[in-house]
Scaffold this active site. Sequence first.
Site, PDB file in Angstrom:
ATOM      1  CG  ASP A  37     -35.019  54.751  77.041  1.00  0.00           C
ATOM      2  OD1 ASP A  37     -35.233  55.976  76.962  1.00  0.00           O
ATOM      3  OD2 ASP A  37     -35.102  54.109  78.126  1.00  0.00           O
ATOM      4  CE1 TYR A 158     -30.469  64.576  87.240  1.00  0.00           C
ATOM      5  CE2 TYR A 158     -30.331  66.840  88.013  1.00  0.00           C
ATOM      6  CZ  TYR A 158     -30.699  65.923  87.044  1.00  0.00           C
ATOM      7  OH  TYR A 158     -31.265  66.355  85.864  1.00  0.00           O
ATOM      8  CE  LYS A 162     -28.119  65.602  84.479  1.00  0.00           C
ATOM      9  NZ  LYS A 162     -28.170  64.959  83.155  1.00  0.00           N
ATOM     10  CB  THR A 193     -40.001  65.463  81.546  1.00  0.00           C
ATOM     11  OG1 THR A 193     -38.938  65.592  82.490  1.00  0.00           O
ATOM     12  CG2 THR A 193     -39.798  66.440  80.408  1.00  0.00           C
TER      13      THR A 193
HETATM   14  P1  NAD Z   1     -37.191  61.289  81.346  1.00  0.00           P
HETATM   15  O1  NAD Z   1     -37.125  60.527  82.628  1.00  0.00           O
HETATM   16  O2  NAD Z   1     -38.510  61.720  80.810  1.00  0.00           O
HETATM   17  O3  NAD Z   1     -36.381  60.509  80.199  1.00  0.00           O
HETATM   18  C1  NAD Z   1     -35.121  59.928  80.450  1.00  0.00           C
HETATM   19  C2  NAD Z   1     -35.002  58.646  79.631  1.00  0.00           C
HETATM   20  O4  NAD Z   1     -33.694  58.080  79.884  1.00  0.00           O
HETATM   21  C3  NAD Z   1     -36.027  57.573  79.993  1.00  0.00           C
HETATM   22  O5  NAD Z   1     -36.685  57.121  78.828  1.00  0.00           O
HETATM   23  C4  NAD Z   1     -35.182  56.466  80.644  1.00  0.00           C
HETATM   24  O6  NAD Z   1     -35.692  55.155  80.410  1.00  0.00           O
HETATM   25  C5  NAD Z   1     -33.835  56.668  79.967  1.00  0.00           C
HETATM   26  N1  NAD Z   1     -32.734  56.097  80.739  1.00  0.00           N
HETATM   27  C6  NAD Z   1     -32.581  56.120  82.096  1.00  0.00           C
HETATM   28  N2  NAD Z   1     -31.454  55.441  82.425  1.00  0.00           N
HETATM   29  C7  NAD Z   1     -30.895  54.986  81.272  1.00  0.00           C
HETATM   30  C8  NAD Z   1     -29.735  54.212  80.982  1.00  0.00           C
HETATM   31  N3  NAD Z   1     -28.923  53.763  81.951  1.00  0.00           N
HETATM   32  N4  NAD Z   1     -29.464  53.935  79.683  1.00  0.00           N
HETATM   33  C9  NAD Z   1     -30.283  54.368  78.683  1.00  0.00           C
HETATM   34  N5  NAD Z   1     -31.399  55.090  78.909  1.00  0.00           N
HETATM   35  C10 NAD Z   1     -31.706  55.398  80.200  1.00  0.00           C
HETATM   36  O7  NAD Z   1     -36.260  62.567  81.600  1.00  0.00           O
HETATM   37  P2  NAD Z   1     -36.086  63.981  80.831  1.00  0.00           P
HETATM   38  O8  NAD Z   1     -36.674  65.019  81.679  1.00  0.00           O
HETATM   39  O9  NAD Z   1     -36.433  63.874  79.404  1.00  0.00           O
HETATM   40  O10 NAD Z   1     -34.500  64.114  81.011  1.00  0.00           O
HETATM   41  C11 NAD Z   1     -33.578  63.978  79.969  1.00  0.00           C
HETATM   42  C12 NAD Z   1     -32.274  64.584  80.425  1.00  0.00           C
HETATM   43  O11 NAD Z   1     -32.499  65.943  80.821  1.00  0.00           O
HETATM   44  C13 NAD Z   1     -31.636  63.895  81.638  1.00  0.00           C
HETATM   45  O12 NAD Z   1     -30.236  63.830  81.460  1.00  0.00           O
HETATM   46  C14 NAD Z   1     -31.986  64.813  82.784  1.00  0.00           C
HETATM   47  O13 NAD Z   1     -31.074  64.718  83.853  1.00  0.00           O
HETATM   48  C15 NAD Z   1     -31.915  66.169  82.092  1.00  0.00           C
HETATM   49  N6  NAD Z   1     -32.614  67.242  82.783  1.00  0.00           N
HETATM   50  C16 NAD Z   1     -33.911  67.129  83.099  1.00  0.00           C
HETATM   51  C17 NAD Z   1     -34.535  68.157  83.797  1.00  0.00           C
HETATM   52  C18 NAD Z   1     -35.984  68.066  84.222  1.00  0.00           C
HETATM   53  O14 NAD Z   1     -36.450  68.906  84.990  1.00  0.00           O
HETATM   54  N7  NAD Z   1     -36.732  67.096  83.728  1.00  0.00           N
HETATM   55  C19 NAD Z   1     -33.823  69.311  84.133  1.00  0.00           C
HETATM   56  C20 NAD Z   1     -32.490  69.410  83.777  1.00  0.00           C
HETATM   57  C21 NAD Z   1     -31.896  68.363  83.099  1.00  0.00           C
END
Ligand code: NAD
Length: 258
Positions: A37, A158, A162, A193
């Site tokens: 992270d 975003y 994706k 989340t």
């Molecule tokens: P989250 O924000 O809870 O966790 C994301 C983590 O990525 C965080 O711990 C953050 O510190 C880390 N991060 C951010 N930038 C970074 C970087 N440059 N290098 C290394 N780490 C980095 O988010 P989540 O909901 O667990 O999302 C995880 C994945 O799922 C993401 O790719 C997000 O786009 C995708 N996603 C999420 C949702 C949603 O509704 N939450 C929906 C579709 C897709």
Amino acid sequence: MSRLDGKVALITGAGGGIGREASALFASEGAAVVCVDINVESANETAQIVNEAGGRAIAVRADVSLDADAEAMVRSAEDTFGALHILFNNAGIMHSDDGDAQGTTEAIWDLTMNVNAKGVFLGCKYGIPAILRAGGGSVINTASFVAKLGAATPQVAYTASKGAVLALTKELAVVHARQGVRVNALCPGPLRTELLMKLLDTEEKKQRRLVHVPMGRFGLADEMAKAALFLASDDSSYVTGTEFMVDGGITAAYVTPE
Ligand code: NAD
């Protein structure tokens, strides 16, 4: 016999949400886990949770959008655990200033594309050769349902990032299909989340979104971790290049139930 016995997994964005749940689940199935992270404290916490539960994990600080960091995180996996078999490119950001084409600045576009799309590319650039050195394995790239659907509440950077993850995933799946490396995209629906909840910060905003989800609720990080486990393990041995929708039915819906 657990599903990931003898495997080494690297998970980016492991400090929260999906990444933390996946770290715990993969470790409980026997994998040694490299928890990556940009926020090293949160990665440390995840590694501690895994180790206290009897698993094996280390925390590594890396910004996935930087070439040198991506190379170093993969090297950490091989140096510490001897190999890399599973790469979960999961780190991602959603910026609150991301909007329509007119309103989104170049800086927000670049930041979002750098983390979400380039970050996956760099993970693959260094991770796939490591997986090949280990004799094969699985890459899971986190895309999103927004790669398939447009929204009237736009986040163009975003959404485009994706879409790029999905296209990149398919191409790499084909390139490496005969080398024992499977590459799949996990497409989560809207999740409870931090990433989304800090944007949908009122009950009204949450309900406005839920109208479009046939199941009528947000998904949970552990539901994504279970889907990722399927893609990581040999249970999905004939699955590559897929868009694995785990979205409560959103992409199947035209009109949702009352
Ligand atoms: P989250 O924000 O809870 O966790 C994301 C983590 O990525 C965080 O711990 C953050 O510190 C880390 N991060 C951010 N930038 C970074 C970087 N440059 N290098 C290394 N780490 C980095 O988010 P989540 O909901 O667990 O999302 C995880 C994945 O799922 C993401 O790719 C997000 O786009 C995708 N996603 C999420 C949702 C949603 O509704 N939450 C929906 C579709 C897709």
